[in-house]
Design a protein around this motif. Sequence first.
Motif: not given
Length: 172
Positions: A119-123
Motif C-alpha cells: 500500500k502507498s501513502g497519499r500521492i
Amino acid sequence: MSETRQVYRSAATEKMRFKKNFIFGLVIFLAVSAVIYVIAGIYSPPSHDKTSHKGRPIPDDNYIYTRVVSDFEYVFYLSANLYMQEDGSLNIYLTNPEDSEVDLLCKVKDAETGDVLYKSGRILAGEYVATLKPEGRIDNVKRDIFVEIYALNSETFISEGTTRLDLVLQPW
C-alpha cells in the motif's frame, strides 16, 4: 382533601414526566456527542507518501506504463505488468498527473484472500511512487492480484471514487 390529593398527583406526575424527558434528552445528547467525537476525533487524513517523487517516472522498457481513465473521471498512470523484486518490493510507477484534482492512494491485494500485500501513502498531484514495500512476507510465486486506486478530494479527503484493476503479480 380529595382536591389536595388530585393536585399532589398532578404535580407528581408532571415532575415524573419532566424527569423522563430530561433523561431521554440527556441520553440523546450524549449519543449524538459520542458520534461526533468518534467521527471528528479518530479520523485523520492519510499521510503523504514519503517515498513519492515530483514529476513523472521513466520506467525501464520492460514495463508497460499506461494511462488509466477511471469511471469517476480522474486519470492516473501505472505499470500494468507488475514484477516482485528480490527484496519483495513492487515497482508500480503509480503517477498522479500534474493537473489532477484528487490525491491518490493505492492498495495491492491478493485476489484469493483479499489480504493487503502493498500500500502507498497519499500521492499528491504531480507526484509518483515508483516502488511499494511489502506489508509482510510475500512468497515469490505468481498470483492473481487486484490493485485498488482510491481518489480523495485534496481538501476534504472525501472519496472521489475507487478504481479496481485485476492484474497478475509476477515472481522475480
